[in-house]
Design a protein around this motif. Sequence first.
Motif, PDB file in Angstrom:
ATOM      1  N   LYS A  31       0.836  -1.203   0.000  1.00 55.70           N
ATOM      2  CA  LYS A  31       0.000   0.000   0.000  1.00 55.70           C
ATOM      3  C   LYS A  31       0.878   1.263   0.000  1.00 55.70           C
ATOM      4  O   LYS A  31       0.630   2.211  -0.740  1.00 55.70           O
ATOM      5  N   LEU A  32       1.925   1.260   0.822  1.00 51.73           N
ATOM      6  CA  LEU A  32       2.831   2.403   0.894  1.00 51.73           C
ATOM      7  C   LEU A  32       3.576   2.590  -0.433  1.00 51.73           C
ATOM      8  O   LEU A  32       3.711   3.705  -0.924  1.00 51.73           O
ATOM      9  N   TYR A  33       4.058   1.486  -1.003  1.00 47.07           N
ATOM     10  CA  TYR A  33       4.736   1.571  -2.300  1.00 47.07           C
ATOM     11  C   TYR A  33       3.820   2.201  -3.346  1.00 47.07           C
ATOM     12  O   TYR A  33       4.240   3.047  -4.130  1.00 47.07           O
ATOM     13  N   LYS A  34       2.555   1.798  -3.346  1.00 44.24           N
ATOM     14  CA  LYS A  34       1.596   2.369  -4.318  1.00 44.24           C
ATOM     15  C   LYS A  34       1.401   3.862  -4.068  1.00 44.24           C
ATOM     16  O   LYS A  34       1.310   4.633  -5.015  1.00 44.24           O
ATOM     17  N   GLU A  35       1.329   4.255  -2.802  1.00 50.65           N
ATOM     18  CA  GLU A  35       1.171   5.676  -2.465  1.00 50.65           C
ATOM     19  C   GLU A  35       2.313   6.507  -3.032  1.00 50.65           C
ATOM     20  O   GLU A  35       2.124   7.655  -3.415  1.00 50.65           O
ATOM     21  N   PHE A  36       3.507   5.938  -3.059  1.00 47.88           N
ATOM     22  CA  PHE A  36       4.685   6.651  -3.562  1.00 47.88           C
ATOM     23  C   PHE A  36       5.015   6.275  -4.999  1.00 47.88           C
ATOM     24  O   PHE A  36       6.108   6.555  -5.491  1.00 47.88           O
ATOM     25  N   ASP A  37       4.065   5.608  -5.668  1.00 47.09           N
ATOM     26  CA  ASP A  37       4.183   5.250  -7.084  1.00 47.09           C
ATOM     27  C   ASP A  37       5.447   4.422  -7.366  1.00 47.09           C
ATOM     28  O   ASP A  37       6.180   4.693  -8.308  1.00 47.09           O
ATOM     29  N   ILE A  38       5.667   3.426  -6.507  1.00 43.63           N
ATOM     30  CA  ILE A  38       6.803   2.521  -6.680  1.00 43.63           C
ATOM     31  C   ILE A  38       6.241   1.159  -7.065  1.00 43.63           C
ATOM     32  O   ILE A  38       5.516   0.535  -6.292  1.00 43.63           O
TER      33      ILE A  38
END
Length: 163
Positions: A31-38
Motif C-alpha cells: 500500500k505504501l509503495y503504491k502511495e509513492f508510485d513505486i
Amino acid sequence: MNNDFIKALGYKALDSRLKRISDRMSYDIRKLYKEFDIDVEPNWYLLFMLLQESEKVSISYIAERLGYAHPSVVVIVKRMAEKGYLEVESDTKDKRKQIISLSEKAHKLIPKLEILWDSCENAILNMIDNDLSILTYLDNIDLELQKTSFHHRFKKEYLKRIQ
C-alpha cells in the motif's frame, strides 16, 4: 473470551499467526509503495539487497542464499525482469544457467528504496520496542528445523499418540 481464534490457539497455530503477521505487513508495505508510485513487490527487497552485494549471480545462488525453493526464485526473477528491474543473461559456460543482475532502472530506484527500507526497519523496531529477542527465538526455530525437519518432528509426535 478471546475473539481472536488463532491467538487463542497459542503454539498450535504458530505458523498461522506468523503468516497472518507477514501478510498484514506485506499488505501495508504494498500500500505504501503504491502511495509513492513505486512498482515493486514487498518480497523483492531481499533480491535487490542481495544483488547490491553480489552484482551478478545465478538463480541457484539466490535460492541458496535466501533459503527459497528454486521455482520460487524463478517466479520472482521473472516478475522483476518483466518490470525492468533485472537483467537476465545466459552463462557463457553453461547456456542453461541464467545470470541475474540489477538493471539501470533498479540502480536508479535503490536510493529511494533504501529510505523506505530504513523507515520500515525503524517502524518494526518501534513496534517491538527495540526488543530484538524475537530474532533469537526465530533463529532457534530455524536452527532446530535445519537439524530435524518439522515433518519428522510432527510425524514422530503423531506416531507416539496413536500407538
